[in-house]
Write a protein that holds these residues in place. Structure first.
Motif, PDB file in Angstrom:
ATOM      1  N   PHE A  83       3.848   0.596  -8.386  1.00 20.36           N
ATOM      2  CA  PHE A  83       4.544   1.168  -7.245  1.00 20.36           C
ATOM      3  C   PHE A  83       3.856   0.688  -5.965  1.00 20.36           C
ATOM      4  CE2 PHE A  83       5.243   4.071 -10.755  1.00 20.36           C
ATOM      5  CZ  PHE A  83       6.624   4.249 -10.703  1.00 20.36           C
ATOM      6  N   THR A  84       4.675   0.332  -4.979  1.00 23.92           N
ATOM      7  CA  THR A  84       4.168  -0.102  -3.678  1.00 23.92           C
ATOM      8  C   THR A  84       4.680   0.847  -2.611  1.00 23.92           C
ATOM      9  OG1 THR A  84       4.229  -2.406  -4.417  1.00 23.92           O
ATOM     10  CG2 THR A  84       4.013  -2.015  -2.049  1.00 23.92           C
ATOM     11  N   ILE A  85       3.779   1.342  -1.766  1.00 24.62           N
ATOM     12  CA  ILE A  85       4.134   2.369  -0.780  1.00 24.62           C
ATOM     13  C   ILE A  85       3.860   1.840   0.627  1.00 24.62           C
ATOM     14  CG2 ILE A  85       3.770   4.747  -0.042  1.00 24.62           C
ATOM     15  CD1 ILE A  85       2.619   5.308  -2.821  1.00 24.62           C
ATOM     16  N   TYR A  86       4.858   2.017   1.502  1.00 26.87           N
ATOM     17  CA  TYR A  86       4.740   1.695   2.933  1.00 26.87           C
ATOM     18  C   TYR A  86       5.005   2.967   3.730  1.00 26.87           C
ATOM     19  CZ  TYR A  86       5.253  -3.322   1.780  1.00 26.87           C
ATOM     20  OH  TYR A  86       5.105  -4.589   1.272  1.00 26.87           O
ATOM     21  N   SER A  87       4.369   3.057   4.868  1.00 26.86           N
ATOM     22  CA  SER A  87       4.732   4.093   5.847  1.00 26.86           C
ATOM     23  C   SER A  87       5.495   3.432   6.993  1.00 26.86           C
ATOM     24  CB  SER A  87       3.478   4.794   6.380  1.00 26.86           C
ATOM     25  OG  SER A  87       2.667   3.883   7.095  1.00 26.86           O
ATOM     26  N   PHE A  88       6.411   4.200   7.610  1.00 27.38           N
ATOM     27  CA  PHE A  88       7.248   3.672   8.694  1.00 27.38           C
ATOM     28  C   PHE A  88       7.242   4.651   9.855  1.00 27.38           C
ATOM     29  CE2 PHE A  88       8.827   1.397   5.073  1.00 27.38           C
ATOM     30  CZ  PHE A  88       9.303   0.176   5.560  1.00 27.38           C
ATOM     31  N   ASP A  89       7.347   4.078  11.095  1.00 21.84           N
ATOM     32  CA  ASP A  89       7.575   4.935  12.254  1.00 21.84           C
ATOM     33  C   ASP A  89       9.049   4.877  12.626  1.00 21.84           C
ATOM     34  OD1 ASP A  89       8.008   2.561  13.603  1.00 21.84           O
ATOM     35  OD2 ASP A  89       6.103   2.602  14.694  1.00 21.84           O
ATOM     36  N   ALA A  90       9.409   5.589  13.666  1.00 22.75           N
ATOM     37  CA  ALA A  90      10.822   5.682  14.050  1.00 22.75           C
ATOM     38  C   ALA A  90      11.395   4.344  14.500  1.00 22.75           C
ATOM     39  CB  ALA A  90      10.983   6.720  15.154  1.00 22.75           C
ATOM     40  N   LYS A  91      10.553   3.415  14.910  1.00 23.53           N
ATOM     41  CA  LYS A  91      11.028   2.109  15.373  1.00 23.53           C
ATOM     42  C   LYS A  91      11.132   1.086  14.245  1.00 23.53           C
ATOM     43  CE  LYS A  91       9.058   2.705  20.017  1.00 23.53           C
ATOM     44  NZ  LYS A  91       8.131   2.153  21.022  1.00 23.53           N
ATOM     45  N   SER A 111       3.520  -0.023   7.644  1.00 22.21           N
ATOM     46  CA  SER A 111       2.106  -0.233   7.359  1.00 22.21           C
ATOM     47  C   SER A 111       1.923  -1.433   6.440  1.00 22.21           C
ATOM     48  CB  SER A 111       1.538   1.008   6.670  1.00 22.21           C
ATOM     49  OG  SER A 111       2.130   1.147   5.377  1.00 22.21           O
ATOM     50  N   ILE A 112       0.657  -1.749   6.212  1.00 21.16           N
ATOM     51  CA  ILE A 112       0.383  -2.715   5.158  1.00 21.16           C
ATOM     52  C   ILE A 112       0.654  -2.015   3.823  1.00 21.16           C
ATOM     53  CG2 ILE A 112      -1.327  -3.972   6.517  1.00 21.16           C
ATOM     54  CD1 ILE A 112      -3.501  -2.480   4.985  1.00 21.16           C
ATOM     55  N   PRO A 113       0.987  -2.723   2.775  1.00 20.22           N
ATOM     56  CA  PRO A 113       1.359  -2.076   1.510  1.00 20.22           C
ATOM     57  C   PRO A 113       0.156  -1.491   0.779  1.00 20.22           C
ATOM     58  CG  PRO A 113       1.331  -4.444   1.241  1.00 20.22           C
ATOM     59  CD  PRO A 113       1.111  -4.200   2.706  1.00 20.22           C
ATOM     60  N   PHE A 114       0.442  -0.450   0.006  1.00 21.47           N
ATOM     61  CA  PHE A 114      -0.565   0.103  -0.904  1.00 21.47           C
ATOM     62  C   PHE A 114       0.033   0.095  -2.301  1.00 21.47           C
ATOM     63  CE2 PHE A 114      -2.709   3.322  -3.334  1.00 21.47           C
ATOM     64  CZ  PHE A 114      -4.045   3.136  -3.011  1.00 21.47           C
ATOM     65  N   GLU A 115      -0.615  -0.569  -3.229  1.00 18.32           N
ATOM     66  CA  GLU A 115      -0.095  -0.706  -4.574  1.00 18.32           C
ATOM     67  C   GLU A 115      -0.805   0.244  -5.542  1.00 18.32           C
ATOM     68  OE1 GLU A 115      -0.103  -4.644  -6.104  1.00 18.32           O
ATOM     69  OE2 GLU A 115       1.645  -5.276  -4.936  1.00 18.32           O
ATOM     70  N   VAL A 116      -0.004   0.829  -6.421  1.00 15.36           N
ATOM     71  CA  VAL A 116      -0.516   1.671  -7.508  1.00 15.36           C
ATOM     72  C   VAL A 116      -0.123   0.971  -8.799  1.00 15.36           C
ATOM     73  CG1 VAL A 116      -0.651   3.992  -8.442  1.00 15.36           C
ATOM     74  CG2 VAL A 116      -0.009   3.654  -6.054  1.00 15.36           C
ATOM     75  N   ASN A 117      -1.096   0.475  -9.525  1.00  7.46           N
ATOM     76  CA  ASN A 117      -0.816  -0.392 -10.670  1.00  7.46           C
ATOM     77  C   ASN A 117      -1.017   0.319 -12.007  1.00  7.46           C
ATOM     78  OD1 ASN A 117      -0.376  -2.845  -9.077  1.00  7.46           O
ATOM     79  ND2 ASN A 117      -2.577  -2.727  -8.630  1.00  7.46           N
ATOM     80  N   ASN A 118      -0.344  -0.239 -13.015  1.00  2.83           N
ATOM     81  CA  ASN A 118      -0.517   0.182 -14.413  1.00  2.83           C
ATOM     82  C   ASN A 118      -0.274   1.678 -14.612  1.00  2.83           C
ATOM     83  OD1 ASN A 118      -1.295  -2.475 -15.233  1.00  2.83           O
ATOM     84  ND2 ASN A 118      -3.355  -2.076 -14.427  1.00  2.83           N
ATOM     85  N   ILE A 119       0.831   2.155 -14.067  1.00  8.09           N
ATOM     86  CA  ILE A 119       1.194   3.567 -14.188  1.00  8.09           C
ATOM     87  C   ILE A 119       2.187   3.717 -15.338  1.00  8.09           C
ATOM     88  CG2 ILE A 119       2.110   5.576 -13.013  1.00  8.09           C
ATOM     89  CD1 ILE A 119      -0.545   4.373 -11.927  1.00  8.09           C
ATOM     90  N   LYS A 120       1.795   4.513 -16.341  1.00 10.46           N
ATOM     91  CA  LYS A 120       2.615   4.651 -17.536  1.00 10.46           C
ATOM     92  C   LYS A 120       3.567   5.829 -17.407  1.00 10.46           C
ATOM     93  CE  LYS A 120       2.360   4.622 -22.572  1.00 10.46           C
ATOM     94  NZ  LYS A 120       1.468   4.558 -23.762  1.00 10.46           N
ATOM     95  N   VAL A 121       4.816   5.590 -17.727  1.00 15.62           N
ATOM     96  CA  VAL A 121       5.834   6.634 -17.789  1.00 15.62           C
ATOM     97  C   VAL A 121       6.142   6.883 -19.267  1.00 15.62           C
ATOM     98  CG1 VAL A 121       8.218   7.253 -17.235  1.00 15.62           C
ATOM     99  CG2 VAL A 121       6.802   6.068 -15.542  1.00 15.62           C
ATOM    100  N   TYR A 122       6.150   8.169 -19.670  1.00 13.86           N
ATOM    101  CA  TYR A 122       6.312   8.534 -21.072  1.00 13.86           C
ATOM    102  C   TYR A 122       7.748   8.981 -21.353  1.00 13.86           C
ATOM    103  CZ  TYR A 122       1.225   8.426 -21.022  1.00 13.86           C
ATOM    104  OH  TYR A 122      -0.082   8.030 -20.880  1.00 13.86           O
ATOM    105  N   GLY A 123       8.091   8.950 -22.640  1.00 12.44           N
ATOM    106  CA  GLY A 123       9.440   9.324 -23.026  1.00 12.44           C
ATOM    107  C   GLY A 123       9.551   9.550 -24.523  1.00 12.44           C
ATOM    108  N   PRO A 124      10.721   9.265 -25.102  1.00  9.52           N
ATOM    109  CA  PRO A 124      10.954   9.580 -26.511  1.00  9.52           C
ATOM    110  C   PRO A 124      10.048   8.835 -27.482  1.00  9.52           C
ATOM    111  CG  PRO A 124      12.764   8.285 -25.598  1.00  9.52           C
ATOM    112  CD  PRO A 124      11.929   8.724 -24.454  1.00  9.52           C
TER     113      PRO A 124
END
Length: 401
Positions: A105-113, A117-130
């Motif tokens: 996941f990559t997260i940016y912050s934004f202002d009204a204009k 921001s520069i990106p912040f990456e969150v790597n190797n995040i596991k999502v579980y399921g059946p």
């Protein structure tokens, strides 16, 4: 050579003078005459995995211009906007509709204009399921000692130490009133007691887990498993607690004998005076004694006669838990005696009939699912001599647990 040096020095002087005359905003010509502005970037993210979804949480930026964050995944093919309407200490969002997969996941912050921001990456995040849920097994019970029957009618189930991500195990059973009961075994406990368990009925259990400590969803094993069948064992009642009591019309010990000889632990037919010998009283007659404890599944009696005569051949065993209002007024010979006993709350546990000489030890099983019993009344109906006496060497009782 001197002329060449003078020319080089002059060129350097001109370049320096030209550079000093450039303004600090002349780089805008390279950026379409606009200045680059970066909003405050995300610095750390806590991930909270779930069932086909993920929770993300990070500390709010100190940049007051931020109005939203945008989370991207699948190489920015998918995104989710997190709007900021009020100032809070942290920002949270939950992304749903995901597949059971490992994401970045990559997260940016934004202002009204629209500045970001520069990106912040969150790597190797596991999502579980059946797939993950299908690997879960119910918590294991103790193979060496899976259960213990208790004298009060309850049963204690024993389990092994669970995995650290076990949350609970639900136990489902039927109680003595035929109600379906559920109790919860927590991971820090290795046993659980089921009160008023109805013997012979199934016990089932199902466990719950989380994939990680910070998970936002709990996963349950997809089925209840059957606990091993509860097998009752005959446990001898504690004779050291037995004592005689006297209710109206009871016979008493006579001829230098005592009731205590009935539970002194002797084996085999005994000789006088190591026996109980009643006073002379027309048959049927009865006597009463206290077991010293309430037994919820009194199941068996063993009677041993005397080495000579007056041994019971037909006798009844009655039981009750409390004798506060259990005294009867009729003698054992009265035709209404049985009805009065039942009216007072006594239960006929067994009519014991022997076809031998009544000497050797003989066991008799009581009715199934008896009520709780503490007090026993023996009513002797016939004996080997036909005379109005009862002689008994030993009485032993067992409780199922």
């Amino acid at each position: 050579m001197k002329n060449l040096l003078y020319m080089l020095f002059g060129c350097m002087l001109l370049i320096t003078m030209y550079g000093c005359n450039k303004t600090q905003t002349d780089f805008k010509n390279l950026l379409g005459n606009q200045e680059v502005v970066y909003t405050g970037a995300v610095k750390a993210v806590i991930t909270q995995p779930g069932n086909l979804r993920i929770g993300l949480k990070w500390k709010s930026s100190s940049d007051p211009s931020i109005v939203k964050y945008v989370v991207y995944w699948n190489n920015k093919a998918d995104s989710q906007i997190v709007k900021i309407s009020t100032k809070t200490d942290s920002v949270r969002t939950t992304i749903t509709g995901l597949k059971e997969f490992v994401y970045t996941f990559t997260i940016y912050s934004f202002d009204a204009k629209g500045n970001k921001s520069i990106p912040f990456e969150v790597n190797n995040i596991k999502v579980y399921g059946p797939v993950y849920a299908g690997t879960l097994l119910n918590r294991a019970y103790s193979g060496a000692n899976p259960y213990r029957n208790n004298p009060n009618g309850s049963v204690t189930l024993n389990f092994t130490t669970p995995d650290t991500i076990n949350i609970k195990t639900v136990i489902r059973y039927t109680d003595s009133s035929n109600a379906t009961i559920e109790k919860t075994l927590l991971p820090d406990s290795s046993s659980i007691t089921l009160p008023n368990y109805k013997q012979g009925t199934k016990i089932q259990y199902q466990s719950y887990y989380i994939p990680e400590r910070a998970a936002i969803d709990t996963f349950v094993v997809n089925r209840f498993d059957d606990f091993p069948d509860i097998v009752l064992q005959y446990v001898q009642c504690n004779k050291s607690l037995f004592k005689s009591i006297s209710l109206p019309n009871d016979v008493h010990a006579d001829f230098g004998t005592s009731f205590e000889k009935l539970w002194d632990g002797s084996v085999g037919p005994q000789s006088y005076p190591n026996i109980f010998h009643s006073n002379e009283s027309k048959l049927p007659h009865h006597f009463t004694f206290d077991l010293g404890a309430v037994y919820n599944y009194l199941a068996r009696i063993e009677e041993t006669g005397r080495d000579q005569s007056h041994n019971p051949l037909d006798f009844e065993v009655w039981g009750i838990a409390d004798i506060s209002n259990a005294a009867t007024t009729l003698p054992g010979t009265d035709p209404g005696w049985t009805a009065e006993m039942k009216a007072k709350g006594w239960t006929l546990l067994k009519e014991c009939v022997r076809t031998d000489d009544g000497k050797q030890a003989m066991k008799f099983d009581f009715i199934g699912n008896p009520p709780p019993v503490r007090y026993i009344r023996i009513r002797v109906k016939t004996n080997t001599s036909g005379e109005n006496y009862s002689n008994i060497s030993e009485l032993t009782l067992w409780n199922l647990q």
